[in-house]
Design a protein around this motif. Sequence first.
Motif, short mmCIF file in Angstrom:
data_model
loop_
_atom_site.label_atom_id
_atom_site.label_comp_id
_atom_site.label_asym_id
_atom_site.label_seq_id
_atom_site.Cartn_x
_atom_site.Cartn_y
_atom_site.Cartn_z
N LYS A 78 0.83 -1.20 0.00
CA LYS A 78 0.00 0.00 0.00
C LYS A 78 0.87 1.25 0.00
O LYS A 78 1.91 1.29 0.65
N PRO A 79 0.40 2.30 -0.69
CA PRO A 79 1.12 3.57 -0.60
C PRO A 79 0.95 4.19 0.80
O PRO A 79 0.05 3.82 1.55
N ILE A 80 1.81 5.15 1.10
CA ILE A 80 1.80 5.76 2.44
C ILE A 80 0.45 6.41 2.74
O ILE A 80 -0.07 6.29 3.85
N TRP A 81 -0.13 7.11 1.77
CA TRP A 81 -1.39 7.81 2.03
C TRP A 81 -2.50 6.84 2.39
O TRP A 81 -3.36 7.16 3.21
N LEU A 82 -2.47 5.66 1.82
CA LEU A 82 -3.49 4.66 2.14
C LEU A 82 -3.27 4.08 3.55
O LEU A 82 -4.23 3.83 4.27
N ASN A 83 -2.01 3.92 3.93
CA ASN A 83 -1.71 3.49 5.31
C ASN A 83 -2.15 4.53 6.32
O ASN A 83 -2.67 4.21 7.38
N VAL A 84 -1.90 5.82 6.00
CA VAL A 84 -2.32 6.90 6.89
C VAL A 84 -3.84 6.90 7.02
O VAL A 84 -4.38 7.04 8.12
N LEU A 137 -9.00 16.34 9.70
CA LEU A 137 -8.72 17.13 8.50
C LEU A 137 -7.30 16.90 8.00
O LEU A 137 -7.05 16.96 6.79
N SER A 138 -6.38 16.61 8.89
CA SER A 138 -5.01 16.28 8.48
C SER A 138 -4.98 14.99 7.67
O SER A 138 -4.28 14.89 6.66
N VAL A 139 -5.74 13.99 8.12
CA VAL A 139 -5.83 12.74 7.37
C VAL A 139 -6.46 12.99 6.01
O VAL A 139 -5.99 12.48 4.98
N VAL A 140 -7.52 13.81 5.97
CA VAL A 140 -8.16 14.14 4.69
C VAL A 140 -7.18 14.84 3.76
O VAL A 140 -7.13 14.54 2.56
N LEU A 141 -6.36 15.75 4.28
CA LEU A 141 -5.37 16.45 3.47
C LEU A 141 -4.34 15.47 2.91
O LEU A 141 -4.01 15.51 1.71
N ILE A 142 -3.82 14.60 3.73
CA ILE A 142 -2.82 13.62 3.28
C ILE A 142 -3.40 12.71 2.21
O ILE A 142 -2.75 12.42 1.19
N VAL A 143 -4.64 12.27 2.43
CA VAL A 143 -5.28 11.39 1.44
C VAL A 143 -5.57 12.14 0.14
O VAL A 143 -5.40 11.62 -0.95
N SER A 144 -6.01 13.40 0.27
CA SER A 144 -6.32 14.18 -0.92
C SER A 144 -5.08 14.46 -1.76
O SER A 144 -5.14 14.45 -2.99
N LEU A 145 -3.97 14.73 -1.11
CA LEU A 145 -2.72 15.00 -1.83
C LEU A 145 -2.01 13.72 -2.26
O LEU A 145 -1.06 13.78 -3.04
N LYS A 146 -2.45 12.60 -1.71
CA LYS A 146 -1.84 11.29 -1.97
C LYS A 146 -0.33 11.33 -1.76
O LYS A 146 0.45 10.95 -2.61
N ILE A 147 0.03 11.81 -0.58
CA ILE A 147 1.45 11.93 -0.21
C ILE A 147 2.03 10.54 -0.01
O ILE A 147 1.48 9.71 0.61
#
Length: 147
Positions: A78-84, A137-147
Amino acid sequence: MFGTLLFLHLTGLIIWLGALFAIVVMLFMLRKQLGSQEPNKMAKRIIRSFSMFAHPSAVIVLISGVIMIIQMGMGSGKPIWLNVMEKGGGTIILLALILTGILGSKIKKRLSTAEQPQQVKLSGYLVSLSSMIVLALSVVLIVSLKI
Protein backbone atom coordinates in the motif's frame (compact mmCIF):
# COMPACT_ATOMS: atom_id res chain seq x y z
CA MET A 1 -20.82 -0.89 -4.53
CA PHE A 2 -17.56 1.03 -4.09
CA GLY A 3 -19.24 4.26 -5.22
CA THR A 4 -22.01 3.84 -2.65
CA LEU A 5 -19.46 3.18 0.10
CA LEU A 6 -17.45 6.23 -0.94
CA PHE A 7 -20.62 8.33 -0.84
CA LEU A 8 -21.45 7.03 2.65
CA HIS A 9 -17.86 7.60 3.74
CA LEU A 10 -17.72 11.21 2.56
CA THR A 11 -21.24 12.04 3.75
CA GLY A 12 -20.50 10.58 7.17
CA LEU A 13 -17.25 12.53 7.32
CA ILE A 14 -19.02 15.80 6.49
CA ILE A 15 -21.75 15.21 9.07
CA TRP A 16 -19.28 14.08 11.74
CA LEU A 17 -16.91 17.03 11.34
CA GLY A 18 -19.82 19.45 10.95
CA ALA A 19 -21.42 18.25 14.18
CA LEU A 20 -18.13 18.51 16.07
CA PHE A 21 -17.54 21.98 14.67
CA ALA A 22 -21.07 23.07 15.62
CA ILE A 23 -20.56 21.87 19.20
CA VAL A 24 -17.25 23.76 19.45
CA VAL A 25 -18.63 27.01 18.04
CA MET A 26 -21.86 27.00 20.04
CA LEU A 27 -20.26 26.07 23.35
CA PHE A 28 -17.45 28.58 22.79
CA MET A 29 -20.03 31.31 22.32
CA LEU A 30 -22.07 30.13 25.34
CA ARG A 31 -19.21 29.49 27.78
CA LYS A 32 -19.31 32.91 29.49
CA GLN A 33 -22.99 32.57 30.42
CA LEU A 34 -22.66 29.13 31.98
CA GLY A 35 -23.46 28.79 35.64
CA SER A 36 -27.14 29.66 35.62
CA GLN A 37 -29.85 27.17 34.89
CA GLU A 38 -30.91 28.18 31.35
CA PRO A 39 -27.46 28.37 29.71
CA ASN A 40 -26.50 25.09 31.39
CA LYS A 41 -29.62 23.42 29.97
CA MET A 42 -28.86 24.84 26.56
CA ALA A 43 -25.25 23.59 26.67
CA LYS A 44 -26.40 20.10 27.68
CA ARG A 45 -28.94 20.12 24.86
CA ILE A 46 -26.29 21.23 22.34
CA ILE A 47 -23.94 18.43 23.39
CA ARG A 48 -26.71 15.82 23.33
CA SER A 49 -28.26 16.96 20.04
CA PHE A 50 -25.10 17.23 18.00
CA SER A 51 -23.62 14.07 19.52
CA MET A 52 -26.62 12.23 18.09
CA PHE A 53 -25.26 13.19 14.66
CA ALA A 54 -21.53 12.99 15.40
CA HIS A 55 -21.29 9.50 16.90
CA PRO A 56 -23.37 7.54 14.35
CA SER A 57 -21.75 9.34 11.42
CA ALA A 58 -18.28 8.58 12.81
CA VAL A 59 -19.24 4.90 13.01
CA ILE A 60 -20.46 5.07 9.39
CA VAL A 61 -17.12 6.61 8.34
CA LEU A 62 -15.23 3.86 10.16
CA ILE A 63 -17.29 0.96 8.80
CA SER A 64 -17.42 2.24 5.21
CA GLY A 65 -13.68 2.94 5.30
CA VAL A 66 -12.86 -0.55 6.55
CA ILE A 67 -15.05 -2.15 3.87
CA MET A 68 -13.47 -0.02 1.12
CA ILE A 69 -9.94 -0.93 2.29
CA ILE A 70 -10.88 -4.61 2.26
CA GLN A 71 -12.38 -4.29 -1.22
CA MET A 72 -9.22 -2.65 -2.54
CA GLY A 73 -7.22 -5.73 -1.52
CA MET A 74 -3.81 -4.15 -2.00
CA GLY A 75 -2.02 -6.35 0.54
CA SER A 76 1.26 -5.12 1.96
CA GLY A 77 2.22 -2.92 -1.00
CA LYS A 78 0.00 0.00 0.00
CA PRO A 79 1.12 3.57 -0.60
CA ILE A 80 1.80 5.76 2.44
CA TRP A 81 -1.39 7.81 2.03
CA LEU A 82 -3.49 4.66 2.14
CA ASN A 83 -1.71 3.49 5.31
CA VAL A 84 -2.32 6.90 6.89
CA MET A 85 -5.98 6.72 5.92
CA GLU A 86 -6.36 3.17 7.20
CA LYS A 87 -4.40 3.29 10.43
CA GLY A 88 -4.43 6.99 11.27
CA GLY A 89 -8.02 7.62 10.26
CA GLY A 90 -9.31 4.56 12.08
CA THR A 91 -7.37 5.42 15.22
CA ILE A 92 -8.59 9.02 15.17
CA ILE A 93 -12.22 7.96 14.76
CA LEU A 94 -12.03 5.41 17.59
CA LEU A 95 -10.21 7.88 19.83
CA ALA A 96 -12.76 10.59 19.01
CA LEU A 97 -15.71 8.31 19.75
CA ILE A 98 -14.30 7.26 23.11
CA LEU A 99 -12.95 10.64 24.17
CA THR A 100 -15.93 12.73 23.12
CA GLY A 101 -18.34 10.22 24.63
CA ILE A 102 -16.59 10.18 28.01
CA LEU A 103 -15.86 13.90 28.17
CA GLY A 104 -19.34 14.79 26.88
CA SER A 105 -21.04 12.79 29.61
CA LYS A 106 -18.77 14.33 32.27
CA ILE A 107 -19.55 17.84 31.03
CA LYS A 108 -23.28 17.10 30.97
CA LYS A 109 -23.09 15.89 34.60
CA ARG A 110 -21.18 19.02 35.62
CA LEU A 111 -23.72 21.21 33.86
CA SER A 112 -26.55 19.46 35.70
CA THR A 113 -25.02 19.97 39.14
CA ALA A 114 -23.26 23.33 38.71
CA GLU A 115 -24.45 26.16 40.89
CA GLN A 116 -21.61 28.61 40.37
CA PRO A 117 -20.06 29.74 37.07
CA GLN A 118 -16.58 28.66 38.17
CA GLN A 119 -17.62 25.03 38.48
CA VAL A 120 -18.21 24.49 34.75
CA LYS A 121 -15.03 24.45 32.66
CA LEU A 122 -15.45 23.58 29.01
CA SER A 123 -11.90 24.27 27.88
CA GLY A 124 -10.71 20.64 28.00
CA TYR A 125 -13.77 19.42 26.11
CA LEU A 126 -13.49 22.16 23.49
CA VAL A 127 -9.76 21.52 23.02
CA SER A 128 -10.32 17.78 22.60
CA LEU A 129 -13.09 18.33 20.03
CA SER A 130 -10.97 20.86 18.15
CA SER A 131 -8.02 18.47 18.18
CA MET A 132 -10.16 15.69 16.71
CA ILE A 133 -11.30 18.04 13.94
CA VAL A 134 -7.73 19.06 13.13
CA LEU A 135 -6.49 15.46 13.16
CA ALA A 136 -9.32 14.27 10.92
CA LEU A 137 -8.72 17.13 8.50
CA SER A 138 -5.01 16.28 8.48
CA VAL A 139 -5.83 12.74 7.37
CA VAL A 140 -8.16 14.14 4.69
CA LEU A 141 -5.37 16.45 3.47
CA ILE A 142 -2.82 13.62 3.28
CA VAL A 143 -5.28 11.39 1.44
CA SER A 144 -6.32 14.18 -0.92
CA LEU A 145 -2.72 15.00 -1.83
CA LYS A 146 -1.84 11.29 -1.97
CA ILE A 147 1.45 11.93 -0.21
